[in-house]
Design a protein around this motif. Structure first.
Motif, PDB file in Angstrom:
ATOM      1  N   THR A 187       0.864  -1.024   0.024  1.00 25.72           N
ATOM      2  CA  THR A 187      -0.039   0.006   0.131  1.00 25.72           C
ATOM      3  C   THR A 187       0.887   0.885  -0.102  1.00 25.72           C
ATOM      4  O   THR A 187       2.012   1.236   0.339  1.00 25.72           O
ATOM      5  CB  THR A 187      -1.231  -0.118   1.376  1.00 25.72           C
ATOM      6  OG1 THR A 187      -2.147   0.814   1.021  1.00 25.72           O
ATOM      7  CG2 THR A 187      -0.251   0.179   2.703  1.00 25.72           C
ATOM      8  N   LEU A 188       0.460   2.315  -0.290  1.00 32.11           N
ATOM      9  CA  LEU A 188       1.239   3.664  -0.406  1.00 32.11           C
ATOM     10  C   LEU A 188       0.628   4.474   0.751  1.00 32.11           C
ATOM     11  O   LEU A 188      -0.328   4.637   1.044  1.00 32.11           O
ATOM     12  CB  LEU A 188       0.798   4.205  -1.836  1.00 32.11           C
ATOM     13  CG  LEU A 188       1.388   5.652  -2.205  1.00 32.11           C
ATOM     14  CD1 LEU A 188       1.196   6.890  -1.601  1.00 32.11           C
ATOM     15  CD2 LEU A 188       3.031   5.419  -2.089  1.00 32.11           C
ATOM     16  N   SER A 189       1.704   5.000   1.434  1.00 32.99           N
ATOM     17  CA  SER A 189       1.402   5.874   2.467  1.00 32.99           C
ATOM     18  C   SER A 189       2.101   7.236   2.510  1.00 32.99           C
ATOM     19  O   SER A 189       3.181   7.146   1.741  1.00 32.99           O
ATOM     20  CB  SER A 189       2.284   5.207   3.840  1.00 32.99           C
ATOM     21  OG  SER A 189       2.155   6.170   4.985  1.00 32.99           O
ATOM     22  N   VAL A 237      -3.328  -3.058   2.779  1.00 35.19           N
ATOM     23  CA  VAL A 237      -4.209  -1.768   2.560  1.00 35.19           C
ATOM     24  C   VAL A 237      -5.147  -1.804   3.680  1.00 35.19           C
ATOM     25  O   VAL A 237      -5.241  -0.771   4.270  1.00 35.19           O
ATOM     26  CB  VAL A 237      -4.996  -2.177   1.113  1.00 35.19           C
ATOM     27  CG1 VAL A 237      -5.953  -1.152   1.116  1.00 35.19           C
ATOM     28  CG2 VAL A 237      -4.247  -2.023  -0.172  1.00 35.19           C
ATOM     29  N   ARG A 270      -5.156   1.101   6.797  1.00 36.06           N
ATOM     30  CA  ARG A 270      -6.382   1.927   6.941  1.00 36.06           C
ATOM     31  C   ARG A 270      -6.854   1.939   8.463  1.00 36.06           C
ATOM     32  O   ARG A 270      -7.329   2.834   9.076  1.00 36.06           O
ATOM     33  CB  ARG A 270      -7.546   1.615   6.034  1.00 36.06           C
ATOM     34  CG  ARG A 270      -7.059   2.033   4.601  1.00 36.06           C
ATOM     35  CD  ARG A 270      -8.026   1.909   3.674  1.00 36.06           C
ATOM     36  NE  ARG A 270      -9.225   2.794   3.686  1.00 36.06           N
ATOM     37  CZ  ARG A 270      -9.226   4.168   3.579  1.00 36.06           C
ATOM     38  NH1 ARG A 270      -7.917   4.482   2.757  1.00 36.06           N
ATOM     39  NH2 ARG A 270     -10.014   4.798   3.684  1.00 36.06           N
ATOM     40  N   HIS A 305      -1.811   9.715   4.809  1.00 33.79           N
ATOM     41  CA  HIS A 305      -2.706   9.012   3.806  1.00 33.79           C
ATOM     42  C   HIS A 305      -2.288   7.689   3.592  1.00 33.79           C
ATOM     43  O   HIS A 305      -1.170   7.319   3.609  1.00 33.79           O
ATOM     44  CB  HIS A 305      -2.496  10.037   2.521  1.00 33.79           C
ATOM     45  CG  HIS A 305      -3.138   9.246   1.251  1.00 33.79           C
ATOM     46  ND1 HIS A 305      -4.495   9.288   1.031  1.00 33.79           N
ATOM     47  CD2 HIS A 305      -2.785   8.216   0.315  1.00 33.79           C
ATOM     48  CE1 HIS A 305      -4.556   8.708   0.028  1.00 33.79           C
ATOM     49  NE2 HIS A 305      -3.660   7.940  -0.551  1.00 33.79           N
ATOM     50  N   SER A 330      -3.623   4.238   0.875  1.00 29.85           N
ATOM     51  CA  SER A 330      -4.707   3.922  -0.064  1.00 29.85           C
ATOM     52  C   SER A 330      -5.652   3.176   0.273  1.00 29.85           C
ATOM     53  O   SER A 330      -5.676   2.661   1.221  1.00 29.85           O
ATOM     54  CB  SER A 330      -3.966   2.940  -1.145  1.00 29.85           C
ATOM     55  OG  SER A 330      -2.473   3.251  -1.610  1.00 29.85           O
ATOM     56  N   ASP A 331      -6.916   3.336  -0.531  1.00 34.72           N
ATOM     57  CA  ASP A 331      -8.336   2.919  -0.078  1.00 34.72           C
ATOM     58  C   ASP A 331      -8.579   1.683  -0.571  1.00 34.72           C
ATOM     59  O   ASP A 331      -9.499   0.965  -0.291  1.00 34.72           O
ATOM     60  CB  ASP A 331      -9.382   4.008  -0.445  1.00 34.72           C
ATOM     61  CG  ASP A 331      -9.451   4.225  -1.890  1.00 34.72           C
ATOM     62  OD1 ASP A 331      -8.874   3.749  -2.536  1.00 34.72           O
ATOM     63  OD2 ASP A 331     -10.315   5.185  -1.889  1.00 34.72           O
ATOM     64  N   SER A 368      -6.301   1.277  -5.860  1.00 34.68           N
ATOM     65  CA  SER A 368      -5.884   2.471  -5.626  1.00 34.68           C
ATOM     66  C   SER A 368      -4.063   2.306  -5.211  1.00 34.68           C
ATOM     67  O   SER A 368      -3.347   3.304  -5.698  1.00 34.68           O
ATOM     68  CB  SER A 368      -6.186   3.101  -4.648  1.00 34.68           C
ATOM     69  OG  SER A 368      -7.810   3.273  -4.912  1.00 34.68           O
ATOM     70  N   ALA A 369      -3.751   1.409  -4.602  1.00 33.02           N
ATOM     71  CA  ALA A 369      -2.430   0.938  -4.001  1.00 33.02           C
ATOM     72  C   ALA A 369      -1.497   0.963  -5.256  1.00 33.02           C
ATOM     73  O   ALA A 369      -0.482   1.639  -5.435  1.00 33.02           O
ATOM     74  CB  ALA A 369      -2.473   0.042  -2.927  1.00 33.02           C
ATOM     75  N   ARG A 410      -2.048   1.907  -8.363  1.00 31.15           N
ATOM     76  CA  ARG A 410      -1.975   3.439  -9.080  1.00 31.15           C
ATOM     77  C   ARG A 410      -0.971   4.361  -8.197  1.00 31.15           C
ATOM     78  O   ARG A 410      -0.150   4.915  -8.539  1.00 31.15           O
ATOM     79  CB  ARG A 410      -3.242   3.936  -9.379  1.00 31.15           C
ATOM     80  CG  ARG A 410      -3.387   5.400  -9.991  1.00 31.15           C
ATOM     81  CD  ARG A 410      -4.665   5.835 -10.203  1.00 31.15           C
ATOM     82  NE  ARG A 410      -5.172   6.376  -8.878  1.00 31.15           N
ATOM     83  CZ  ARG A 410      -4.926   7.946  -8.315  1.00 31.15           C
ATOM     84  NH1 ARG A 410      -4.055   8.467  -8.933  1.00 31.15           N
ATOM     85  NH2 ARG A 410      -5.432   8.090  -7.110  1.00 31.15           N
ATOM     86  N   GLU A 411      -1.265   4.564  -6.970  1.00 34.63           N
ATOM     87  CA  GLU A 411      -0.695   5.420  -6.086  1.00 34.63           C
ATOM     88  C   GLU A 411       0.897   4.939  -5.933  1.00 34.63           C
ATOM     89  O   GLU A 411       1.625   5.822  -5.884  1.00 34.63           O
ATOM     90  CB  GLU A 411      -1.184   5.344  -4.700  1.00 34.63           C
ATOM     91  CG  GLU A 411      -2.781   6.155  -4.751  1.00 34.63           C
ATOM     92  CD  GLU A 411      -3.488   6.257  -3.437  1.00 34.63           C
ATOM     93  OE1 GLU A 411      -2.832   5.869  -2.503  1.00 34.63           O
ATOM     94  OE2 GLU A 411      -4.619   6.981  -3.662  1.00 34.63           O
TER      95      GLU A 411
END
Ligand code: CMP
Length: 138
Positions: free
Chosen positions: A4-6, A81, A85, A115, A117-118, A122-123, A125-126
Motif C-alpha cells: 500500500t502507499l502511505s 491496505v 487503514r 494518507h 490507499s483505499d 488504488s494502491a 496506481r498510487e
C-alpha cells in the motif's frame, strides 16, 4: 503479501514526528519497503488527488500537501491496505479510534498526519505515481 502507499503529511514532517509514525507502522507488522522525502509540486498534488477535484476541500488539500515536505512510502504485509487503514484510523481524527495514528497525532480532518490507499487497485496506481519498481526493496 500486499503493498500500500502511505504519505506522511506536512503536519507530521513540520512537527518532527515522522519517526513516531513509522514506529506505529512497524509495530503493527507492516514493513517499509520504499521511502523518500519529497516536496510535492502543485501539479503533482492536483494529479494525485484528482478524484477529489470537485470537492469543496480540494484547494485547501492541495495547498496543505504542498506547504512542506511529505514522506511517501510503500508498506508491505498481509492485507497491507486494510491493515494500514485500520491503524491510521478515521479520516476525521475527532472520530478516530483510540490508539490509531490519526487519533494520536492528527490536528484536524485536513492536517490528519497520514494518507493510505483505499483499495488494492488504488494502491497500485498510487505506488506507481511515486515509485519505480527498482526503488521498492522487498
Ligand atoms: P486523505 O486520505 O489524504 O485523502 C483526501 C484528504 O482530503 C483526506 O485525507 C483529508 O485530509 C482531506 N479532507 C479534507 N476535508 C475532507 C472531508 N470533508 N472529507 C474527506 N477528506 C477531507
Amino acid at each position: 503479501m500486499e503493498k500500500t502507499l502511505s504519505i506522511i503529511k506536512p503536519d507530521a514532517t513540520t512537527r518532527n514526528i515522522t519517526g513516531k509514525v513509522n514506529a506505529m507502522i512497524e509495530d503493527a507488522g507492516l514493513r517499509i519497503v520504499a521511502q523518500k522525502l519529497i516536496c510535492l509540486t502543485t501539479a503533482q498534488a492536483e494529479k494525485f488527488y484528482q478524484e477529489h477535484k470537485d470537492k469543496a476541500f480540494f484547494t485547501n488539500l492541495v495547498d496543505f500537501m504542498t506547504s512542506a515536505p511529505v514522506i511517501v512510502q510503500v508498506l508491505a504485509g498481509e492485507n497491507a491496505v486494510s491493515l494500514y487503514r485500520k491503524i491510521m484510523g478515521a479520516t476525521n481524527p475527532a472520530v478516530a479510534e483510540e490508539g490509531t495514528i490519526r487519533k494520536t497525532f492528527a490536528l484536524s480532518i485536513d492536517k490528519n498526519t497520514v494518507h493510505g490507499s483505499d483499495s488494492p487497485e488504488s494502491a497500485k496506481r498510487e505506488i506507481g505515481f511515486f515509485f519505480s519498481e527498482t526503488e521498492i526493496c522487498e
